[in-house]
Design a protein around this motif. Structure first.
Motif, mmCIF file in Angstrom:
data_model
loop_
_atom_site.group_PDB
_atom_site.id
_atom_site.type_symbol
_atom_site.label_atom_id
_atom_site.label_comp_id
_atom_site.label_asym_id
_atom_site.label_seq_id
_atom_site.Cartn_x
_atom_site.Cartn_y
_atom_site.Cartn_z
ATOM 1 N N PRO A 65 0.833 -1.197 0.000
ATOM 2 C CA PRO A 65 0.000 0.000 0.000
ATOM 3 C C PRO A 65 0.868 1.248 0.000
ATOM 4 N N ASP A 116 -3.504 4.256 0.193
ATOM 5 C CA ASP A 116 -4.431 3.173 0.440
ATOM 6 C C ASP A 116 -5.015 3.219 1.835
ATOM 7 N N LEU A 117 -4.257 3.785 2.731
ATOM 8 C CA LEU A 117 -4.710 3.777 4.112
ATOM 9 C C LEU A 117 -5.754 4.851 4.358
ATOM 10 N N GLU A 118 -5.756 5.872 3.487
ATOM 11 C CA GLU A 118 -6.685 6.978 3.707
ATOM 12 C C GLU A 118 -8.137 6.559 3.702
ATOM 13 N N LEU A 135 -9.520 3.793 4.202
ATOM 14 C CA LEU A 135 -9.830 2.943 5.342
ATOM 15 C C LEU A 135 -9.949 3.781 6.604
ATOM 16 N N ALA A 136 -9.043 4.724 6.762
ATOM 17 C CA ALA A 136 -9.102 5.579 7.944
ATOM 18 C C ALA A 136 -10.400 6.371 7.963
ATOM 19 N N GLU A 150 -13.217 5.569 6.625
ATOM 20 C CA GLU A 150 -14.337 4.686 6.963
ATOM 21 C C GLU A 150 -14.397 4.404 8.437
ATOM 22 N N LEU A 151 -13.230 4.117 8.994
ATOM 23 C CA LEU A 151 -13.210 3.801 10.420
ATOM 24 C C LEU A 151 -13.664 4.996 11.234
ATOM 25 N N LEU A 152 -13.227 6.165 10.835
ATOM 26 C CA LEU A 152 -13.641 7.351 11.586
ATOM 27 C C LEU A 152 -15.146 7.564 11.480
ATOM 28 N N ALA A 153 -15.659 7.350 10.264
ATOM 29 C CA ALA A 153 -17.109 7.506 10.095
ATOM 30 C C ALA A 153 -17.856 6.520 10.978
ATOM 31 N N LEU A 154 -17.370 5.308 10.995
ATOM 32 C CA LEU A 154 -17.981 4.275 11.840
ATOM 33 C C LEU A 154 -17.953 4.684 13.291
ATOM 34 N N GLN A 155 -16.808 5.171 13.682
ATOM 35 C CA GLN A 155 -16.662 5.547 15.081
ATOM 36 C C GLN A 155 -17.661 6.634 15.454
ATOM 37 N N GLU A 203 -20.570 7.276 14.007
ATOM 38 C CA GLU A 203 -21.926 6.727 14.078
ATOM 39 C C GLU A 203 -22.137 5.953 15.359
ATOM 40 N N LEU A 204 -21.141 5.161 15.709
ATOM 41 C CA LEU A 204 -21.277 4.365 16.926
ATOM 42 C C LEU A 204 -21.361 5.262 18.144
ATOM 43 N N ARG A 205 -20.559 6.305 18.128
ATOM 44 C CA ARG A 205 -20.573 7.209 19.280
ATOM 45 C C ARG A 205 -21.951 7.814 19.464
ATOM 46 N N ARG A 259 -19.425 -3.004 10.329
ATOM 47 C CA ARG A 259 -20.528 -2.123 9.982
ATOM 48 C C ARG A 259 -21.830 -2.892 9.853
ATOM 49 N N MET A 296 -23.070 -3.619 13.250
ATOM 50 C CA MET A 296 -23.635 -2.411 13.838
ATOM 51 C C MET A 296 -25.030 -2.167 13.298
ATOM 52 N N GLN A 298 -17.689 -0.062 19.404
ATOM 53 C CA GLN A 298 -16.988 1.212 19.390
ATOM 54 C C GLN A 298 -15.543 1.032 19.848
ATOM 55 N N VAL A 358 -13.510 -0.463 17.093
ATOM 56 C CA VAL A 358 -13.155 0.518 16.064
ATOM 57 C C VAL A 358 -11.976 1.359 16.539
ATOM 58 N N LEU A 373 -4.266 1.103 12.595
ATOM 59 C CA LEU A 373 -4.063 1.780 11.323
ATOM 60 C C LEU A 373 -2.986 2.847 11.459
#
Lengths: 390, 485
Positions: free
Chosen positions: A250, A254-256, A258-259, A261-266, A268-270, B330, B333, B358, B361, B368
């Motif tokens: 990568p 490539d890591l961007e 993914l990062a 997505e993970l932040l978005a997930l975090q 939403e979960l929060r 996801r 979730m 959470q 993640v 990462l």
């Protein structure tokens, strides 16, 4: 006790075994230099260097090269070998400092070869890569499918194409190619199935039972163009590169995604957890006395469940699942499979994968729809009529 | 109008996808050509077969054999002839070949020998007779006399056998045959051809091939058995020591202190390996699953330790895994969010699950970040080329030790379904990747564009179709008109 005895005898044995081992190694390796070259390399003689660069190039490139493909220039080879070794984690920086013209560095390259041999079953992997595949193989896993593009075809990159219609055109072209692929593949399956059933009982190996396309081809043309047809009948291997094979790895790019997505997930979960936690805390007074015991039990249960899930996610597609190509063998429906993977199982796994991927795709498309709807909402006086549902 | 850079980037991605499709199509078509050719009638080779020396393949019977056929051959040939007569009669009965030309039946000898010649040239493993019934096509003209002599010179054994055999059967074609023996006519086409459909079950692999194949599998078995022998422990230790020495020479000034360092490395790696269990399953070079290599991957996986870093290839594997885990996370979730808790226990469970997700993640984000530092560290003293998109560990050749596993199917439909599903899953992967890339570029563009005139509307429409409908359908935008009063 036995170990100690063995070790004491080792130096003498080793001295005898070493020349044999080196001879065997030079025979096994593709483009293998002779034992003399190895000895010269040990003393860092410059004349041994080019051979070792070539050897490392052959050994490291993922595709089985043959004489048909044009070998890249020595400088390009040297640079490629350096990148490839580095991407695999080769620790010594001296390699990077070797000149690109391939005139020096025999000893360092010998060390690199030794490093590769120590890390993995290199000769076996090369053998497996370069052998003739006799069977009709279909990969069981999803790894290579549509993943690696061949040499970049001649692209009409007109600078004037800054219109989105160019992208739409490309998308349509892609869909068309998918349809073609599907049709061709279905036809190939029918033909394969016919060949397999027509040659039932012909194979000397009882567990296989019938001939593959390669073997039938061998029988059809045992002389003459045999090499070509056998190669032609061999199931798809990677195309012969006229360019340098790509090195996996990568970039920071490539890591961007993914990062993100993970932040978005975090996020939403929060949101979800904060709301629910607040609601929960508010209502906790009404719980009975059995509350604390069951609470602990629940915590433990959830903890274990998530840990198991996490393990499954991280291992997904790893050890448990089958990998690599499988030789297609046609059997009678009722026959117990012995050693072999049943197509029905693979089909089941693929169906669940397909369902999962479709969910992901729908979700992405749905997100786009929402975004665009937001934009549309900002504009009064327009009616947006989405297309009728699928 | 879109910025040229965006379009170029997106077009490049689409072209990548197009190229890989094209590649797969090329390979498929090659296989299709081969398979179709096999299913057609097997005509004799086009090259004038006047060369007396056969190819390297089926050598077992020709040169060394004496020129006169043994009595056994003749007997086999006679049996074959009788069988062929019967087969021909049956076929004649079945096929309503309009030409009432019974020539093939009358000349069983010639028919027997010609396919037998060809057949044994290719197929049989025994010394003389292959057993192949003749395919009777309605003979065109007096073709039956013109035996495909171009094959005869190839198998001198049987060509002489032909001559001898002719004495038994009809005598008429004999002179013709002899003539043909002397003057091979490359132009003649055999009236009887071999098709896989009818006679496929009669094929047999040549002896040479069978021997080679069995030797091959014996050797592979030997190889895999040596992997599990006792000596593998000593080999593993030696390898581990060598690799550690290589690692530590990077960070140390001289080699003097490496022994203590190696010991320290060992301890640390053991400790870390216990806590980072989940990392230890990756193998750097494909599936290096043998017992000799399990120890190696532990030392190679320690990140943050000065001398040993994750290699870029391993980072890539890890990123792929994280991506998969992310999408599964996801999904989970989504399930929890849409679940409808019926009592407080379920509600609490749901809450705990979400909080647990959470936390996971958060873990992934840390991981990462680690990976990112590794990638950045690796840039520097090393020559940097453009690192393209990930290719998977399977590309290295998954299981080098054993021959490929068998994939058993039981009907054409099953095979078709399997192939179709594989392709569908691959296409979905590609589509999802493209969707993400397109979203990343196009959505910001559309939301930032200021002039909200018709060009922008057209852009919106196009973006909608690309992103939301896979480019297949379009939406309609209508302007609301004031009702004319």
């Amino acid at each position: 006790m036995g170990r100690r005895r063995r070790r004491r005898g080792d130096p003498a044995d080793a001295a005898r075994a070493l020349p044999e081992a080196i001879a065997a190694l030079s025979q096994t390796l593709p483009a293998g230099p002779g034992p003399e070259t190895f000895r010269r390399a040990k003393f860092d003689r410059p004349e041994a260097a080019p051979a070792l660069w070539r050897l490392l190039f052959r050994v490291l490139s993922p595709q089985p090269a043959d004489s048909a493909s044009a070998a890249p220039a020595p400088e390009a080879q040297a640079r490629w070998v350096k990148s490839a070794l580095r991407s695999q984690g080769y620790p010594r920086r001296a390699l990077a400092q070797l000149p690109d013209d391939g005139s020096q560095g025999a000893r360092e390259l010998l060390l690199a070869l030794a490093w590769l041999l120590a890390r993995g079953p290199l000769p076996e992997r090369l053998l497996a890569q370069n052998r003739v595949r006799l069977g009709d193989e279909m990969p069981v896993c999803q790894c290579e499918a549509l993943a690696s593009p061949g040499p970049p075809a001649a692209r009409v990159e007109a600078d004037s194409c800054v219109d989105i219609r160019h992208l739409q055109w490309l998308m349509g072209k892609l869909r068309f190619r998918w349809r073609n692929l599907m049709a061709s593949q279905q036809e190939q399956c029918v033909l394969l199935s016919k060949i397999h059933s027509y040659t039932r009982g012909c194979h000397s190996d009882r567990s296989l039972g019938h001939l593959s396309v390669t073997e039938t081809e061998l029988l059809r043309d045992p002389e003459g163009g045999r090499q070509d047809t056998v190669l032609g009948a061999c199931p798809p291997e990677a195309s012969q590169p006229t360019f340098l094979p790509k090195i996996p790895g990568p970039g920071a790019g490539d890591l961007e995604p993914l990062a993100r997505e993970l932040l978005a997930l975090q996020e939403e979960l929060r949101e979800a957890t904060e709301a629910r936690r607040a609601a929960w805390e508010a209502g906790v007074g009404g719980r009975g006395p059995e509350w604390s015991a069951s609470r602990r039990a629940l915590q433990e249960a959830v903890g274990q469940e998530l840990a198991a899930l996490q393990r499954a996610w991280e291992q997904g597609g790893g050890l448990g699942q089958p990998h690599g190509p499988g030789r297609l063998v046609r059997t009678e429906p009722g026959v117990p499979g012995g050693l072999g993977l049943r197509a029905t199982e693979v089909i089941g796994a693929l169906r669940s994968q397909e369902a999962h991927l479709e969910v992901v795709l729908r979700r992405l498309q749905g997100r786009c729809r929402q975004e665009l709807a937001k934009l549309a909402g900002a504009l009064p006086g327009l009616i947006w009529v989405p297309p009728p549902g699928p | 109008m879109l910025p040229a850079g965006s379009v170029r980037r997106l077009a490049a991605e689409l072209w990548d996808a197009l190229d890989s499709c094209a590649e797969q199509q090329r390979q498929l078509e090659r296989s299709l050509r081969v398979s179709r050719r096999l299913l057609r009638a097997w005509e004799p080779a086009e090259t004038p077969a006047s060369e007396p020396t056969p190819g390297p393949g089926a050598n077992e019977e020709a040169p060394s054999a004496a020129c006169t056929p043994s009595p056994q051959d003749l007997k086999e040939l006679e049996l074959l002839t009788q069988a062929l007569e019967k087969a021909v009669r049956v076929r004649k009965g079945i096929s309503k070949a309009g030409e009432g030309d019974k020539a093939p039946i009358l000349k069983p000898g010639s028919i027997a020998t010609s396919p037998a010649t060809r057949a044994s040239a290719r197929l049989s493993t025994s010394r003389g007779a292959g057993s192949h019934a003749a395919e009777t096509k309605p003979p065109r003209g007096m073709r039956y006399t013109r035996v495909p002599a171009k094959d005869l010179p190839q198998r001198r054994l049987l060509s002489v056998g032909d001559g001898a055999c002719m004495g038994k059967g009809a005598t008429k074609p004999e002179p013709g045959l002899r003539d043909q023996q002397i003057v091979p006519s490359a132009a003649s086409r055999a009236p009887e051809a071999f098709t896989l459909k009818d006679k496929g079950i009669l094929l047999q692999l040549p002896e040479v091939f069978r021997k080679a194949a069995s030797r091959n599998s014996c050797l592979w078995a030997q190889l895999s058995s040596t992997q599990t022998s006792d000596s593998v422990d000593a080999a593993t230790t030696a390898k581990t020591q060598f690799l550690q020495k290589m690692q530590t020479t990077v960070s140390l000034r001289g080699l003097g202190g490496w022994r203590t360092e190696v010991l320290a490395l060992n301890l640390v790696s053991l400790r870390r390996s216990n806590s980072r269990e989940s990392h230890c399953r990756t193998q750097p070079l494909g599936k290096a699953e043998g017992p000799g290599y399990r120890g190696i991957s532990l030392t190679c996986m320690q990140s943050g330790w000065p001398g040993s870093r994750l290699s870029v290839a391993e980072v890539e594997v890890e990123v792929g895994r994280l991506q998969k885990a992310c999408s599964l996370l996801r999904l989970r979730m989504g399930e929890e969010l849409t679940a409808d808790p019926k009592d407080w226990m379920q509600e609490y469970r749901c809450l705990l699950t979400l909080e647990g997700l959470q936390a996971i993640v958060g873990q992934y984000l840390h991981r990462l970040q680690d990976l990112r530092t590794v990638v950045e560290q690796q840039l520097g003293p090393w020559p940097e080329g453009r690192l393209p998109r990930a290719s998977s560990p399977c590309a290295g050749g998954a299981d080098p030790i054993w021959s490929p596993q068998l994939l058993l199917y039981s009907s054409t439909q099953e095979l078709k379904t399997l192939a179709a599903l594989r392709l569908r899953v691959a296409m979905l992967h590609q589509q999802i990747h493209l969707e993400k890339v397109l979203m990343g570029e196009l959505l910001p563009l559309v939301s930032k564009q200021e002039p909200l005139g018709p060009p922008w509307l057209a852009l919106c429409r196009a973006v909608y179709s690309l992103l939301c409908e896979g480019g297949q359908r379009f939406l309609t935008i209508l302007r609301e008109e004031e009702p004319a009063n």
